[in-house]
Design an enzyme around this catalytic site. Sequence first.
Site, PDB file in Angstrom:
ATOM      1  N   TYR A  65      55.504 -58.467  19.768  1.00 26.49           N
ATOM      2  CA  TYR A  65      54.217 -58.782  20.718  1.00 26.49           C
ATOM      3  C   TYR A  65      54.684 -59.260  22.051  1.00 26.49           C
ATOM      4  CZ  TYR A  65      50.302 -61.360  22.905  1.00 26.49           C
ATOM      5  OH  TYR A  65      49.560 -61.545  23.847  1.00 26.49           O
ATOM      6  N   GLY A 101       8.866 -46.490  25.501  1.00 29.75           N
ATOM      7  CA  GLY A 101       8.668 -46.616  24.442  1.00 29.75           C
ATOM      8  C   GLY A 101       9.836 -47.358  23.422  1.00 29.75           C
ATOM      9  N   ASN A 131      14.113 -38.728  18.235  1.00 36.37           N
ATOM     10  CA  ASN A 131      13.384 -40.030  17.827  1.00 36.37           C
ATOM     11  C   ASN A 131      13.797 -40.562  16.342  1.00 36.37           C
ATOM     12  OD1 ASN A 131      11.489 -39.150  19.575  1.00 36.37           O
ATOM     13  ND2 ASN A 131      10.815 -37.186  18.403  1.00 36.37           N
ATOM     14  N   GLY A 159       0.843 -44.883  25.410  1.00 38.92           N
ATOM     15  CA  GLY A 159       1.108 -43.343  25.401  1.00 38.92           C
ATOM     16  C   GLY A 159       1.725 -42.981  26.580  1.00 38.92           C
ATOM     17  N   LEU A 196      10.217 -40.972  31.491  1.00 42.35           N
ATOM     18  CA  LEU A 196       9.575 -41.976  30.663  1.00 42.35           C
ATOM     19  C   LEU A 196      10.438 -42.557  29.658  1.00 42.35           C
ATOM     20  CD1 LEU A 196       6.318 -40.021  29.552  1.00 42.35           C
ATOM     21  CD2 LEU A 196       6.902 -41.547  31.625  1.00 42.35           C
ATOM     22  N   GLN A 204       5.524 -50.539  32.095  1.00 41.00           N
ATOM     23  CA  GLN A 204       4.238 -50.218  31.337  1.00 41.00           C
ATOM     24  C   GLN A 204       4.055 -51.029  30.413  1.00 41.00           C
ATOM     25  OE1 GLN A 204       4.598 -47.055  28.914  1.00 41.00           O
ATOM     26  NE2 GLN A 204       2.529 -46.607  28.860  1.00 41.00           N
ATOM     27  N   ARG A 217      10.693 -45.079  15.329  1.00 37.68           N
ATOM     28  CA  ARG A 217      11.368 -44.233  14.285  1.00 37.68           C
ATOM     29  C   ARG A 217      13.053 -44.413  14.222  1.00 37.68           C
ATOM     30  NH1 ARG A 217       8.153 -39.086  16.312  1.00 37.68           N
ATOM     31  NH2 ARG A 217       8.085 -40.358  18.192  1.00 37.68           N
ATOM     32  N   GLY A 220       4.934 -31.814  19.631  1.00 38.71           N
ATOM     33  CA  GLY A 220       3.590 -31.203  19.746  1.00 38.71           C
ATOM     34  C   GLY A 220       3.683 -29.601  19.719  1.00 38.71           C
TER      35      GLY A 220
HETATM   36  C1  UD1 Z   1       6.503 -36.338  23.136  1.00 38.54           C
HETATM   37  C2  UD1 Z   1       5.213 -35.148  23.181  1.00 38.54           C
HETATM   38  C3  UD1 Z   1       5.403 -34.142  22.120  1.00 38.54           C
HETATM   39  C4  UD1 Z   1       6.881 -33.554  22.413  1.00 38.54           C
HETATM   40  C5  UD1 Z   1       7.880 -34.386  22.401  1.00 38.54           C
HETATM   41  C6  UD1 Z   1       8.932 -33.753  22.926  1.00 38.54           C
HETATM   42  C7  UD1 Z   1       3.501 -36.873  23.571  1.00 38.54           C
HETATM   43  C8  UD1 Z   1       2.288 -37.710  23.197  1.00 38.54           C
HETATM   44  N1  UD1 Z   1       3.960 -36.201  22.608  1.00 38.54           N
HETATM   45  O1  UD1 Z   1       6.398 -36.619  21.395  1.00 38.54           O
HETATM   46  O2  UD1 Z   1       4.039 -33.313  22.381  1.00 38.54           O
HETATM   47  O3  UD1 Z   1       6.870 -32.420  21.705  1.00 38.54           O
HETATM   48  O4  UD1 Z   1       7.502 -35.514  23.169  1.00 38.54           O
HETATM   49  O5  UD1 Z   1      10.085 -34.599  22.598  1.00 38.54           O
HETATM   50  O6  UD1 Z   1       3.567 -37.261  24.757  1.00 38.54           O
HETATM   51  N2  UD1 Z   1       7.141 -43.513  26.282  1.00 38.54           N
HETATM   52  C9  UD1 Z   1       6.656 -44.298  27.249  1.00 38.54           C
HETATM   53  N3  UD1 Z   1       5.281 -45.142  27.133  1.00 38.54           N
HETATM   54  C10 UD1 Z   1       4.770 -44.756  26.106  1.00 38.54           C
HETATM   55  C11 UD1 Z   1       5.138 -43.880  25.165  1.00 38.54           C
HETATM   56  C12 UD1 Z   1       6.343 -43.189  25.147  1.00 38.54           C
HETATM   57  O7  UD1 Z   1       7.558 -44.536  28.299  1.00 38.54           O
HETATM   58  O8  UD1 Z   1       3.677 -45.521  25.977  1.00 38.54           O
HETATM   59  C13 UD1 Z   1       8.443 -42.490  26.404  1.00 38.54           C
HETATM   60  C14 UD1 Z   1       9.363 -42.755  25.296  1.00 38.54           C
HETATM   61  O9  UD1 Z   1      10.060 -44.181  25.768  1.00 38.54           O
HETATM   62  C15 UD1 Z   1       9.972 -41.295  25.351  1.00 38.54           C
HETATM   63  C16 UD1 Z   1       8.968 -40.484  25.933  1.00 38.54           C
HETATM   64  O10 UD1 Z   1       8.013 -41.202  26.504  1.00 38.54           O
HETATM   65  O11 UD1 Z   1      10.976 -41.464  26.082  1.00 38.54           O
HETATM   66  C17 UD1 Z   1       8.482 -39.671  24.725  1.00 38.54           C
HETATM   67  O12 UD1 Z   1       7.791 -40.554  23.675  1.00 38.54           O
HETATM   68  P1  UD1 Z   1       8.002 -40.429  22.170  1.00 38.54           P
HETATM   69  O13 UD1 Z   1       7.172 -41.298  21.472  1.00 38.54           O
HETATM   70  O14 UD1 Z   1       9.501 -40.074  21.843  1.00 38.54           O
HETATM   71  O15 UD1 Z   1       7.062 -38.997  22.160  1.00 38.54           O
HETATM   72  P2  UD1 Z   1       7.148 -37.796  20.702  1.00 38.54           P
HETATM   73  O16 UD1 Z   1       6.373 -38.489  19.742  1.00 38.54           O
HETATM   74  O17 UD1 Z   1       8.671 -37.608  21.031  1.00 38.54           O
HETATM   75 MG    MG Z   2      10.355 -38.274  21.650  1.00 34.65          MG
END
Ligand code: UD1
Ligand code: MG
Length: 476
Positions: free
Chosen positions: A383, A12, A244, A95, A9, A90, A16, A157
Amino acid sequence: MPDLHVVILAAGKGTRMKSALPKVLHRVGGLPMIEYVLRTADQLNPRSRTVVVGHLKESVRQALGVPSAAAALGGPLAARGRADVTFVTQEPQRGTGDALLHTAPLLEQASGSILLLSGDVPLLRAATLTRLIEQHHEADAAATVLTAVDDRPYGYGRIVRTGGRLSRIVEERDASPAQRQIKEINSGVYLFAIAPLYEALRGLATHNAQGEYYLPDLIASYRRRRRNVQGALLASPDEILGINSRSELAEASRVVRHTKNEELMAAGVTIEDPETTYIEPDVEVGSYTVIHPGVHLEGRTRVGSACEIHAGVRIVNSVLEDRVTIRNFCVLDGAHLGPGSIIGPFAHLRPESRVGAEAHVGNFVELKKTTLGAGSKANHLTYLGDATIGERVNVGAGTITCNYDGERKHQTVIEDGAFIGSDTQLVAPIRIGRGAYVGSGATVREDVPAGALAVSAGKQRNIEGWVDRKKGKRSE
Ligand code: UD1
Ligand code: MG
């Protein structure tokens, strides 16, 4: 073993980070953080690799994908594009659950399992994932979550267990004060059996603080349906550090640097002060080499054996053969140094500089697209650009190749054994023949034949008594 499909994934925004760059391209110890995740995935030899991209997807694709685009970007990824990674878009980002659902057209009909990795969790080791996969299959689980106990669980989480069994995952923002006390955290890394996965993902809701489809909610949903959910607990949370913020980015870089320095020291490299030594992951260093404090070795740099790199040196994408000495405060980028050569202090070697065996480049000397042959010396204030210099040439202090006429660059050739006197300007294109001498202070505009002496300064004239006359005048 059933087929393994890896999904990463990376869609995002990384809010932050407060950054214009997609989070997963921020560099950890010199490489984009997602590069680590892909390399770890590679070690598992998966059946397929899919990256979910969204925010600034083109830059993420370019950094990882098409070879030509990666080459255009330059840097450490240029050498190995990843044409075999599939990208899924996406948009908008709703999420982590929604992100995984976007891989349905590719993977829903596949058999086996999906290893879900996060582009922002770069320190995970392949061995840990291998154990996760084994545990998942041994338990015949529908989902296995990688977890760890962390004394500072903030931001992650939390793993809620009932009667010891994993029952759900609660995000920090949605957690009650009591749940926030839980120290077992979700790594964001999971193994899912494909069969029940996508249908369950379609059932996710957005009743949470962020109004997003949370992938961790799948666990509670599985439990309600009495599916077999497992937690794989890691002994230490170090590997699952999720990035993050910029502060976590620096923390991960520290870990990567430490690991690299330890590896090199174990292999016989002396690192005087690991705290201030920055060696990127793809750099190679031979044994018996000594690295003084404050040194940066970057990109695909290769350092041979028994070299010595003094304090304050930065070396990027360069090759040092054996027994090379780099004295203090040099900057090298794209240089190749022959065995036994000595560089610096305060030298600047720019791309396509080649220094031959036992050659010397001294203080305040700059080289660009220049070959300095074996045993040649350019020791002071010089040089040398677009030049081909033979062996055993002495380049005197203050020699300048005038390689640029305001429009184009021109070549200078200095043949073997030539001697260039101090304060010489070589106006390119120009050739100094084998064994020729150039007298000090010359501006050389025409080729010098082999064995000749070139002088261009006018004849010196001494005016007797001039100083006294001048002083006398002043006191009148
Ligand atoms: C997430 C988990 C959390 C865990 C943590 C570990 C969720 C809701 N929470 O939180 O339980 O402890 O990772 O590091 O999953 N991303 C997408 N599409 C989206 C949202 C996110 O591809 O719509 C990707 C982001 O780019 C990232 C990853 O998913 O690479 C995690 O997203 P992030 O927003 O960092 O989640 P956390 O708040 O860290
Ligand atoms: Mg994260």
